[in-house]
Scaffold this motif. Structure first.
Motif, PDB file in Angstrom:
ATOM      1  N   ALA A 135      35.474  23.735 -56.482  1.00 52.00           N
ATOM      2  CA  ALA A 135      36.796  22.932 -56.929  1.00 52.00           C
ATOM      3  C   ALA A 135      36.504  21.396 -57.569  1.00 52.00           C
ATOM      4  CB  ALA A 135      37.546  22.933 -55.840  1.00 52.00           C
ATOM      5  N   LEU A 136      37.304  21.270 -58.554  1.00 53.23           N
ATOM      6  CA  LEU A 136      37.035  19.687 -59.102  1.00 53.23           C
ATOM      7  C   LEU A 136      38.399  18.958 -58.707  1.00 53.23           C
ATOM      8  CD1 LEU A 136      34.940  18.241 -60.796  1.00 53.23           C
ATOM      9  CD2 LEU A 136      36.105  19.197 -62.787  1.00 53.23           C
ATOM     10  N   GLY A 137      37.941  17.647 -58.525  1.00 57.91           N
ATOM     11  CA  GLY A 137      39.372  16.842 -58.363  1.00 57.91           C
ATOM     12  C   GLY A 137      39.350  15.377 -59.005  1.00 57.91           C
ATOM     13  N   VAL A 138      40.213  14.772 -59.116  1.00 60.93           N
ATOM     14  CA  VAL A 138      40.157  13.081 -59.495  1.00 60.93           C
ATOM     15  C   VAL A 138      39.316  12.571 -58.245  1.00 60.93           C
ATOM     16  CG1 VAL A 138      42.239  13.080 -60.600  1.00 60.93           C
ATOM     17  CG2 VAL A 138      42.166  12.683 -58.156  1.00 60.93           C
ATOM     18  N   GLU A 139      39.188  12.885 -57.098  1.00 59.62           N
ATOM     19  CA  GLU A 139      38.399  12.127 -56.285  1.00 59.62           C
ATOM     20  C   GLU A 139      36.863  12.479 -56.377  1.00 59.62           C
ATOM     21  OE1 GLU A 139      38.994  16.015 -54.520  1.00 59.62           O
ATOM     22  OE2 GLU A 139      40.315  14.595 -55.455  1.00 59.62           O
ATOM     23  N   THR A 140      36.318  13.612 -56.970  1.00 58.66           N
ATOM     24  CA  THR A 140      35.078  14.126 -57.388  1.00 58.66           C
ATOM     25  C   THR A 140      34.297  12.948 -58.055  1.00 58.66           C
ATOM     26  OG1 THR A 140      35.852  16.236 -57.423  1.00 58.66           O
ATOM     27  CG2 THR A 140      33.600  15.952 -57.998  1.00 58.66           C
ATOM     28  N   ALA A 141      33.126  12.679 -57.707  1.00 61.92           N
ATOM     29  CA  ALA A 141      32.301  11.447 -58.182  1.00 61.92           C
ATOM     30  C   ALA A 141      31.150  12.265 -59.238  1.00 61.92           C
ATOM     31  CB  ALA A 141      31.646  10.673 -57.275  1.00 61.92           C
ATOM     32  N   CYS A 142      30.962  11.593 -60.286  1.00 62.31           N
ATOM     33  CA  CYS A 142      29.984  11.973 -61.134  1.00 62.31           C
ATOM     34  C   CYS A 142      28.637  12.010 -60.662  1.00 62.31           C
ATOM     35  CB  CYS A 142      30.021  11.390 -62.474  1.00 62.31           C
ATOM     36  SG  CYS A 142      28.646  11.633 -63.630  1.00 62.31           S
ATOM     37  N   PRO A 143      27.851  12.880 -60.662  1.00 62.99           N
ATOM     38  CA  PRO A 143      26.443  12.904 -60.025  1.00 62.99           C
ATOM     39  C   PRO A 143      25.431  12.202 -60.893  1.00 62.99           C
ATOM     40  CG  PRO A 143      26.672  15.045 -61.044  1.00 62.99           C
ATOM     41  CD  PRO A 143      28.090  14.153 -61.111  1.00 62.99           C
ATOM     42  N   SER A 144      25.834  11.576 -62.172  1.00 64.09           N
ATOM     43  CA  SER A 144      25.022  10.604 -62.858  1.00 64.09           C
ATOM     44  C   SER A 144      25.394   9.327 -62.783  1.00 64.09           C
ATOM     45  CB  SER A 144      25.283  11.078 -64.214  1.00 64.09           C
ATOM     46  OG  SER A 144      24.292  10.258 -65.145  1.00 64.09           O
ATOM     47  N   CYS A 145      26.655   9.011 -62.996  1.00 62.44           N
ATOM     48  CA  CYS A 145      27.103   7.550 -62.892  1.00 62.44           C
ATOM     49  C   CYS A 145      28.012   7.115 -61.856  1.00 62.44           C
ATOM     50  CB  CYS A 145      28.071   7.022 -64.349  1.00 62.44           C
ATOM     51  SG  CYS A 145      29.691   7.869 -64.036  1.00 62.44           S
ATOM     52  N   ALA A 146      28.347   7.935 -60.881  1.00 62.26           N
ATOM     53  CA  ALA A 146      28.767   8.045 -59.409  1.00 62.26           C
ATOM     54  C   ALA A 146      30.317   7.291 -59.560  1.00 62.26           C
ATOM     55  CB  ALA A 146      27.912   6.843 -58.655  1.00 62.26           C
ATOM     56  N   ARG A 147      30.873   7.479 -60.698  1.00 61.07           N
ATOM     57  CA  ARG A 147      32.344   7.135 -60.807  1.00 61.07           C
ATOM     58  C   ARG A 147      33.205   8.220 -60.475  1.00 61.07           C
ATOM     59  NH1 ARG A 147      32.434   3.894 -66.633  1.00 61.07           N
ATOM     60  NH2 ARG A 147      30.679   2.186 -66.075  1.00 61.07           N
ATOM     61  N   ALA A 148      34.251   8.117 -59.886  1.00 63.64           N
ATOM     62  CA  ALA A 148      35.295   9.214 -59.868  1.00 63.64           C
ATOM     63  C   ALA A 148      36.353   8.994 -60.640  1.00 63.64           C
ATOM     64  CB  ALA A 148      35.686   9.007 -58.151  1.00 63.64           C
ATOM     65  N   GLY A 149      37.258  10.273 -60.795  1.00 63.15           N
ATOM     66  CA  GLY A 149      38.208  10.182 -61.658  1.00 63.15           C
ATOM     67  C   GLY A 149      37.968  10.534 -63.117  1.00 63.15           C
ATOM     68  N   GLY A 150      36.537  10.517 -63.549  1.00 63.55           N
ATOM     69  CA  GLY A 150      36.458  10.964 -64.958  1.00 63.55           C
ATOM     70  C   GLY A 150      35.901  12.225 -65.202  1.00 63.55           C
ATOM     71  N   LEU A 151      35.734  12.988 -64.170  1.00 69.55           N
ATOM     72  CA  LEU A 151      35.194  14.471 -64.334  1.00 69.55           C
ATOM     73  C   LEU A 151      36.164  15.450 -64.916  1.00 69.55           C
ATOM     74  CD1 LEU A 151      32.723  15.011 -61.298  1.00 69.55           C
ATOM     75  CD2 LEU A 151      32.132  14.100 -63.744  1.00 69.55           C
ATOM     76  N   ARG A 152      35.996  16.200 -65.954  1.00 71.90           N
ATOM     77  CA  ARG A 152      36.682  17.074 -66.300  1.00 71.90           C
ATOM     78  C   ARG A 152      36.319  18.572 -66.497  1.00 71.90           C
ATOM     79  NH1 ARG A 152      38.004  17.066 -72.871  1.00 71.90           N
ATOM     80  NH2 ARG A 152      37.844  19.343 -72.264  1.00 71.90           N
ATOM     81  N   PRO A 153      36.761  19.634 -66.525  1.00 73.47           N
ATOM     82  CA  PRO A 153      36.462  20.689 -66.856  1.00 73.47           C
ATOM     83  C   PRO A 153      35.913  20.989 -68.368  1.00 73.47           C
ATOM     84  CG  PRO A 153      38.515  21.245 -65.928  1.00 73.47           C
ATOM     85  CD  PRO A 153      38.383  19.952 -66.237  1.00 73.47           C
ATOM     86  N   HIS A 154      34.565  21.536 -68.344  1.00 75.94           N
ATOM     87  CA  HIS A 154      33.889  21.590 -69.749  1.00 75.94           C
ATOM     88  C   HIS A 154      34.273  22.780 -70.426  1.00 75.94           C
ATOM     89  CE1 HIS A 154      30.921  21.232 -72.684  1.00 75.94           C
ATOM     90  NE2 HIS A 154      30.274  22.385 -72.347  1.00 75.94           N
ATOM     91  N   VAL A 155      35.689  22.741 -70.871  1.00 77.77           N
ATOM     92  CA  VAL A 155      36.421  23.618 -71.524  1.00 77.77           C
ATOM     93  C   VAL A 155      36.912  23.052 -72.870  1.00 77.77           C
ATOM     94  CG1 VAL A 155      36.841  25.356 -69.732  1.00 77.77           C
ATOM     95  CG2 VAL A 155      38.627  23.399 -70.056  1.00 77.77           C
TER      96      VAL A 155
END
Length: 237
Positions: A135-155
């Motif tokens: 599951a993915l959410g707005v609180e999930t941090a990017c494993p590269s830049c460590a920012r949360a809120g910017g991840l989206r499904p790759h669709v």
């Protein structure tokens, strides 16, 4: 089937090939977009205005996909690809509009997902693309830049360009056999692939539950459940 030998194949698959694995189609009667509002769930604007709802929708799709299994149609295409490569017959490109991974789990080695992959995510902040199976959410941090809120499904959402079009059009221009499987022919640019293939002199085949929007453009038609007609067609090839 045309009696001539084929070397270069392009196969396009749509939601119909995965329907018998329990994954709902999107545009058919009773499909996902009759039950949900795509404008609120599958556009960049929707993600900006309500990322929680978008994540919830795709998390549910991801969970549903985890319980699905590849079917005989997926396996038949994988076997055909393996044979084509083993005998060095020519080029073989499998393009899918589906965001599931059933082709890969069915044994296909090289799959071009023109509408993206649900088991991958990407970061709007840094562009990092990575496998993400849970599951993915707005609180999930990017494993590269460590920012949360910017991840989206790759669709690929409505209003966005499909992926791999240069590769696809190059293959269509060189193919002598184009096959569309389980696709309604209503979504462009995929619906226009048959015209591109015919312009290159390819034999064109439609394998579907029922005729699609561009059925008249195909040279050959086979209608019925994908798990029946795809293995039968692949066996003749």
């Amino acid at each position: 089937m045309s009696g001539r030998p084929f070397r270069n194949i392009v196969i396009l698959t749509g939601a119909g090939i995965s329907a018998e694995s329990g994954l709902g189609t999107f545009r058919d009667k009773g499909g996902i977009w009759e039950k949900f509002d795509w404008q609120k769930l599958a556009t960049p604007e929707a993600f900006r205005s309500d990322p929680h709802s978008v994540h919830d929708f795709y998390n549910a799709r991801r969970a549903n996909m985890a319980g699905a299994q590849p079917n005989d149609a997926h396996r038949a295409l994988a076997a055909l690809e393996l044979l084509w490569q083993a005998e060095d017959r020519g080029s073989f490109l499998l393009v899918t509009q589906n965001i599931d991974d059933l082709h890969e789990r069915g044994g296909s080695r090289e799959v071009l997902h023109m509408h993206g992959e649900l088991l991958k995510s990407r970061c709007n902040s840094c562009g990092h693309l990575f496998e993400h199976t849970h599951a993915l959410g707005v609180e999930t941090a990017c494993p590269s830049c460590a920012r949360a809120g910017g991840l989206r499904p790759h669709v690929v959402w409505f209003g966005e360009m499909p992926l791999g079009l240069d590769t696809i059009y190059e293959a269509l221009g060189a193919c002598d056999l184009f096959v569309a499987i389980g696709t309604s022919g209503t979504v462009y640019p995929a619906a226009g692939f048959v015209s591109e293939a015919k312009a290159a002199g390819a034999w064109t085949v439609e394998l579907s539950l029922e005729p699609g929007e561009v059925s008249a453009l195909f040279d050959e038609h086979h209608y019925g459940p994908a798990t029946k007609i795809v293995p039968e067609w692949a066996g003749r090839i």
